[in-house]
Design a protein around this motif. Structure first.
Motif, PDB file in Angstrom:
ATOM      1  N   ARG A 180       0.860  -1.190   0.000  1.00 14.62           N
ATOM      2  CA  ARG A 180       0.000   0.000   0.000  1.00 14.62           C
ATOM      3  C   ARG A 180       0.890   1.232   0.000  1.00 14.62           C
ATOM      4  NH1 ARG A 180      -5.356   0.036   1.337  1.00 14.62           N
ATOM      5  NH2 ARG A 180      -6.339   2.078   1.621  1.00 14.62           N
ATOM      6  N   GLN A 209      -4.256  -2.858   8.020  1.00 16.24           N
ATOM      7  CA  GLN A 209      -4.056  -1.420   8.015  1.00 16.24           C
ATOM      8  C   GLN A 209      -3.381  -0.937   9.303  1.00 16.24           C
ATOM      9  OE1 GLN A 209      -4.201   0.115   5.289  1.00 16.24           O
ATOM     10  NE2 GLN A 209      -6.254   0.751   4.702  1.00 16.24           N
ATOM     11  N   PRO A 218      -2.705   3.491   6.497  1.00 13.82           N
ATOM     12  CA  PRO A 218      -1.909   2.473   7.188  1.00 13.82           C
ATOM     13  C   PRO A 218      -1.300   3.069   8.461  1.00 13.82           C
ATOM     14  CG  PRO A 218      -0.710   3.297   5.280  1.00 13.82           C
ATOM     15  CD  PRO A 218      -2.062   3.951   5.256  1.00 13.82           C
TER      16      PRO A 218
END
Length: 339
Positions: free
Chosen positions: A175, A286, A310
């Motif tokens: 991510r 996350q 995150p």
């Protein structure tokens, strides 16, 4: 105890706030969030469950320029994970298909940066932390990001924005997000955090006994496999992605995960249908703590987790920002409280 105040714009379910709280706790500061803004009612429900009694402005666009000074409270740090859809690849593609504007031309979400800018110009907090998709860096050949930095730099020291990847900060998810920070007073070069490269695998974030309802049906599994074959023949390259518990990372889990889970189907063994991640597992990927509460439907929980920041990455950014401020006592006016 020393205290640092903040406001949390486009807050979602509070990921930026959790990250700042963690950083401040490590540095022995108390945190006070004076205001949050979030237009989505389901996200507000989750935010309020975790941060009750926080003053709210649902739509930050409802605050006119001449009202900012009276409506927006004074604060030390402005947090804003402003909407990414107008700049994300998927969002741009969808908007083009629907013949809608994207980028700054999207008057619903794309121009929200200017609301942030107006608040910064008026309230002059000591620092700000902005987060968005990595595609913002290359969108329109970088012209939009350059324009943002140029406008912010009229009032703040804005170091070169940095793209950071969650999987390099102890999360088993690829991510990448861009971070833009700024400081009212220059105190030497600011450095973004270095990756921790903590080794993790997907199974570190999984439930021990996930409910059977997350195993996809024979019908959906058959549909996934047939679609992947069709797309491969058509040269599209799109289809489900199988992840194994021992893999180092999933792909980016987006807000659309609720639709069919195709971004990350978990392998369960030969001859067995794979399963989707549970909402709690997505929140774990996350970086959200086990204490984080949500009482919405799975559909809404998937959307909220997919839109979240995150935590591990943002916490490290917050640490560096607060340490930068604290290294020059003149640049940071902290609020004394009895400890």
């Amino acid at each position: 105890m020393k205290k640092i105040t903040s406001i949390d714009l486009f807050a979602g379910v509070g990921g930026m706030r959790i990250s700042l709280q963690r950083a401040l706790n490590r540095l022995h500061y108390k945190d006070e969030c004076k205001l949050y803004s979030e237009i989505n009612s389901y996200s507000r429900q989750t935010y309020d469950l975790n941060f009750p009694s926080t003053p709210l402005i649902e739509d930050i666009k409802s605050v006119k320029k001449d009202e900012i000074d009276s409506i927006i409270p004074d604060h030390d740090i402005l947090l804003a994970g402003f909407p990414c859809q107008p700049f994300s690849r998927a969002g741009i593609s969808n908007r083009k298909f629907l013949k809608r504007s994207h980028g700054f031309e999207d008057k619903d979400q794309g121009d929200l940066f200017f609301n942030i800018l107006d608040i910064l110009k008026t309230k002059r907090p000591k620092a700000f932390i902005l987060e968005n998709v990595q595609n913002l860096k290359t969108y329109q050949n970088g012209k939009i990001l350059d324009e943002m930095i140029k406008k912010l730099s009229k009032y703040y020291y804005v170091p070169e924005p940095e793209v950071l990847d969650a999987r390099e900060f102890g999360l088993a998810q690829r991510r990448k997000r861009i971070f833009i920070v700024g400081f009212l007073k220059f105190n030497g070069k600011f450095n973004y955090p270095e990756p921790t490269f903590k080794e993790t695998v997907i199974k570190d974030f999984l439930d021990s006994y996930p409910p059977k309802k997350y195993i996809i049906s024979d019908l959906l599994w058959d549909s996934h496999q047939k679609r992947k074959i069709r797309n491969k023949k058509a040269g599209k390259g799109f289809g489900f992605r199988m992840s194994y518990p021992t893999d180092k990372a999933t792909v980016t889990i987006s807000a659309r995960y609720y639709k069919d889970g195709s971004e990350c189907l978990l392998y369960r063994g030969e001859g067995k249908n794979p399963r989707r991640l549970t909402p709690r597992e997505v929140f774990r990927l996350q970086g959200f703590p086990e204490s984080f509460k949500f009482a919405v439907s799975d559909l809404q929980a998937y959307k909220q987790a997919g839109n979240a920041v995150p935590i591990n990455v943002v916490e490290k950014v917050c640490l560096n920002v607060v340490e930068y401020l604290s290294s020059n006592k003149k640049s940071l006016i902290v609020h004394k409280e009895a400890s």
